[in-house]
Design an enzyme around this catalytic site. Structure first.
Site, PDB file in Angstrom:
ATOM      1  N   GLU A 286     -95.848  -6.613  43.079  1.00 37.84           N
ATOM      2  CA  GLU A 286     -94.722  -7.074  42.421  1.00 37.84           C
ATOM      3  C   GLU A 286     -93.966  -8.152  43.604  1.00 37.84           C
ATOM      4  O   GLU A 286     -92.905  -7.999  44.031  1.00 37.84           O
ATOM      5  CB  GLU A 286     -93.462  -6.764  42.094  1.00 37.84           C
ATOM      6  N   GLY A 288     -92.783 -10.585  46.351  1.00 33.95           N
ATOM      7  CA  GLY A 288     -92.064 -11.959  46.328  1.00 33.95           C
ATOM      8  C   GLY A 288     -92.334 -12.179  47.755  1.00 33.95           C
ATOM      9  O   GLY A 288     -92.709 -13.265  48.364  1.00 33.95           O
ATOM     10  N   ARG A 289     -91.417 -11.528  48.849  1.00 31.56           N
ATOM     11  CA  ARG A 289     -90.912 -12.319  50.036  1.00 31.56           C
ATOM     12  C   ARG A 289     -92.110 -12.234  51.172  1.00 31.56           C
ATOM     13  O   ARG A 289     -92.615 -13.391  52.090  1.00 31.56           O
ATOM     14  CB  ARG A 289     -89.973 -10.786  50.678  1.00 31.56           C
ATOM     15  N   ARG A 325     -78.156 -15.308  53.162  1.00 31.44           N
ATOM     16  CA  ARG A 325     -78.523 -14.055  53.703  1.00 31.44           C
ATOM     17  C   ARG A 325     -77.762 -13.636  54.852  1.00 31.44           C
ATOM     18  O   ARG A 325     -77.422 -12.297  54.879  1.00 31.44           O
ATOM     19  CB  ARG A 325     -80.210 -14.512  53.878  1.00 31.44           C
ATOM     20  N   CYS A 355     -65.768 -23.534  54.168  1.00 30.73           N
ATOM     21  CA  CYS A 355     -64.514 -23.023  54.742  1.00 30.73           C
ATOM     22  C   CYS A 355     -64.373 -21.228  54.389  1.00 30.73           C
ATOM     23  O   CYS A 355     -63.650 -21.121  53.367  1.00 30.73           O
ATOM     24  CB  CYS A 355     -63.755 -23.866  53.493  1.00 30.73           C
ATOM     25  N   TYR A 383     -85.781 -15.868  48.877  1.00 31.64           N
ATOM     26  CA  TYR A 383     -84.639 -16.055  48.852  1.00 31.64           C
ATOM     27  C   TYR A 383     -83.280 -16.680  49.739  1.00 31.64           C
ATOM     28  O   TYR A 383     -82.835 -16.038  50.069  1.00 31.64           O
ATOM     29  CB  TYR A 383     -84.181 -14.164  49.096  1.00 31.64           C
TER      30      TYR A 383
HETATM   31  N1  LLP Z   1     -90.264  -6.802  41.749  1.00 33.04           N
HETATM   32  C1  LLP Z   1     -88.748  -6.339  41.540  1.00 33.04           C
HETATM   33  C2  LLP Z   1     -88.857  -5.043  40.740  1.00 33.04           C
HETATM   34  C3  LLP Z   1     -87.717  -6.321  42.262  1.00 33.04           C
HETATM   35  O1  LLP Z   1     -85.998  -6.075  41.917  1.00 33.04           O
HETATM   36  C4  LLP Z   1     -87.643  -7.508  42.885  1.00 33.04           C
HETATM   37  C5  LLP Z   1     -87.088  -7.741  44.844  1.00 33.04           C
HETATM   38  C6  LLP Z   1     -89.322  -7.456  43.560  1.00 33.04           C
HETATM   39  C7  LLP Z   1     -90.053  -6.955  43.308  1.00 33.04           C
HETATM   40  C8  LLP Z   1     -89.925  -8.540  44.938  1.00 33.04           C
HETATM   41  O2  LLP Z   1     -89.739  -7.716  46.457  1.00 33.04           O
HETATM   42  P1  LLP Z   1     -90.148  -8.631  47.725  1.00 33.04           P
HETATM   43  O3  LLP Z   1     -91.735  -7.820  47.574  1.00 33.04           O
HETATM   44  O4  LLP Z   1     -89.542 -10.294  47.284  1.00 33.04           O
HETATM   45  O5  LLP Z   1     -89.497  -7.543  48.691  1.00 33.04           O
HETATM   46  N2  LLP Z   1     -82.464 -11.434  48.204  1.00 33.04           N
HETATM   47  C9  LLP Z   1     -82.251 -10.002  49.083  1.00 33.04           C
HETATM   48  C10 LLP Z   1     -84.009  -9.625  48.802  1.00 33.04           C
HETATM   49  C11 LLP Z   1     -83.496  -9.057  46.655  1.00 33.04           C
HETATM   50  C12 LLP Z   1     -84.679  -8.291  47.068  1.00 33.04           C
HETATM   51  C13 LLP Z   1     -84.300  -7.559  44.819  1.00 33.04           C
HETATM   52  N3  LLP Z   1     -85.744  -7.793  44.314  1.00 33.04           N
HETATM   53  C14 LLP Z   1     -83.494 -10.575  50.277  1.00 33.04           C
HETATM   54  O6  LLP Z   1     -82.340 -12.025  50.697  1.00 33.04           O
HETATM   55  O7  LLP Z   1     -83.354 -10.334  51.191  1.00 33.04           O
END
Ligand code: LLP
Length: 427
Positions: A286, A288-289, A325, A355, A383
């Protein structure tokens, strides 16, 4: 390799100068590189092909929350991606982008009945269930539709992901998943519910992980559970290790995707061969980043320079509502001037017009700049836009995707009048 680089002292996204983008689309604007997105996804896809060549033995479910623009989803879907969603809204986005709902997994601790019905009506691949009450609600929702819902239990392996506490999710004190010690009992409950089909096991321990050791530790714990379940006659079809691999914002050195997947599949193969004579348990990811983070920047224009006794401020037209962030996690994003100047640098805080004292985007950065200059906030693809808001009645930024020499507008800038279009005056 970076897809954002200087050519003739002007910062480019692929082959397009960022000042030209600001001129055409205004500022602030999120700019994504199609080549970067493709390369980052391919790092996962290639490693899966190499280490798990059997057909249908792995699936990358891109985590929609990190960047949910339709064009990003469309591109990834065309590259073969599945999707990890956390709301009915994200499912509708995936479908609108041409994604396949049968490659969708649905995570999150608070799924509503309506979201369950929506997901069931589209026959998604799997619900990642995070509690017993959720399991019962899903069983009822599926019964009412005459269906069986495929589920994974999100198990909390109690592993320290060694990342920012706000984005660490695999410890006992976190709200996510079912406790490792309770997992067997939960599976036994799930196995006898008539409208639930036990399909897999899942975990996600945190985000921006630089080292894969915690992920491999979590994998070992999941494997132990899969074995215990098998000995009770509960056989799983897939194992979902979540996302979490980090990116370089400053000087971090995250593990390479290929090496991580190599180690992970080596561990899985040894186990599959030992216990299951190679019977393929499908492996899901899964991420994302690591797919979108370094594929995007936020382009912004300096409105004013303000020099006070204690500090110099570069006041830009992007703010915390565009990129949350820094305010939320004290996150560090690189700042690059779009046009290089030869003048002397001064140390600036880059701040927005909102503000709040917390409205800063970068602190104490040496910059050679003048009012009217453009800046790029780097590594803002993940994000960034998805966490943006309309605070201070600020319309959200435009988004564009660069492909070689071409620029596609993939989201129009929000018009302030749109922001209160759903509101009404009293009679
Ligand atoms: N799967 C689940 C169940 C998750 O909760 C998340 C991210 C991912 C996959 C993806 O994770 P990644 O590969 O992106 O690390 N807003 C925060 C990050 C929050 C992540 C939430 N969950 C930031 O800007 O750093």
């Amino acid at each position: 390799m970076s897809y954002f680089s200087y050519k003739n002292d002007i910062l480019h996204a692929e082959n397009v100068a960022l000042d030209a983008i600001a001129q055409q689309f205004g500022s602030p604007t999120y700019v994504y590189s199609k080549a970067a997105l493709t390369a980052n996804f391919s790092a996962y896809a290639d490693a899966c092909r190499q280490h798990s060549p059997a057909p249908d033995s792995s699936l990358i479910c891109y985590s929609v929350k990190s960047n949910s623009n339709l064009a990003v989803l469309q591109l990834l879907s065309r590259l073969g991606s599945g999707f990890d969603i956390v709301s009915g809204g994200e499912l509708l986005r995936v479908i609108a982008a041409g994604g396949d709902p049968r490659k969708v997994i649905f995570s999150g601790v608070g799924k509503s009945r309506e979201e369950m019905r929506l997901a069931l009506s589209h026959d998604i691949l799997c619900f990642n269930v995070e509690s017993i009450p959720e399991l019962h609600r899903l069983n009822e929702a599926a019964a009412a539709m005459g269906k069986r819902a495929a589920i994974s239990l999100r198990v909390n392996p109690n592993v320290d992901a060694k990342t920012h506490p706000y984005i660490s999710t695999g410890l006992k004190e976190n709200k996510f998943g079912v406790a490792y010690e309770d997992a067997l009992a939960c599976y036994r409950t799930a196995a006898v519910l008539p409208h639930i089909e036990v399909a897999g096991i899942d975990c996600h321990i945190g985000s921006q992980l630089l080292d894969d050791a915690p992920l491999l530790e979590a994998l070992d714990k999941l494997i132990d559970l899969v074995d215990q379940l098998a000995s009770e006659g509960i056989h799983l079809h897939h194992l979902d290790i979540g996302g979490g691999i980090g990116i370089t914002y400053d000087d971090e050195k995250p593990v390479a995707i290929g090496s991580y997947l190599g180690r992970l599949f080596a561990r899985i193969d040894a186990w599959r061969q030992d216990k299951y004579q190679g019977a393929p348990i499908k492996v899901l990811f899964e991420p994302g980043r690591s797919i979108v983070g370094n594929a995007g920047i936020l382009l912004t224009e300096i409105q004013y320079l303000k020099h006070s006794e204690a500090k110099n401020f570069a006041i830009v037209d992007a703010a915390m509502n565009d990129l949350m962030r820094p305010a939320m996690y004290e996150a560090w994003h690189g700042v690059q001037t779009v046009a290089r100047r030869n003048s002397a640098e001064q140390v600036y805080d880059v701040v927005g017009p909102v503000c709040e004292s917390g409205d800063w985007l970068a602190r104490s950065r040496p910059l050679a700049v003048e009012a009217g200059d453009l800046l790029a906030l780097m590594s803002a693809g993940a994000y960034g836009m998805t966490m943006s808001s309309n605070y201070n009645t600020r319309g959200r930024a435009a988004e564009v995707m660069v492909d070689g020499e071409q620029v596609h507008l993939i989201r129009q800038r929000e018009n302030p009048a749109d922001l209160f279009a759903l509101e009404s005056l009293l009679a």
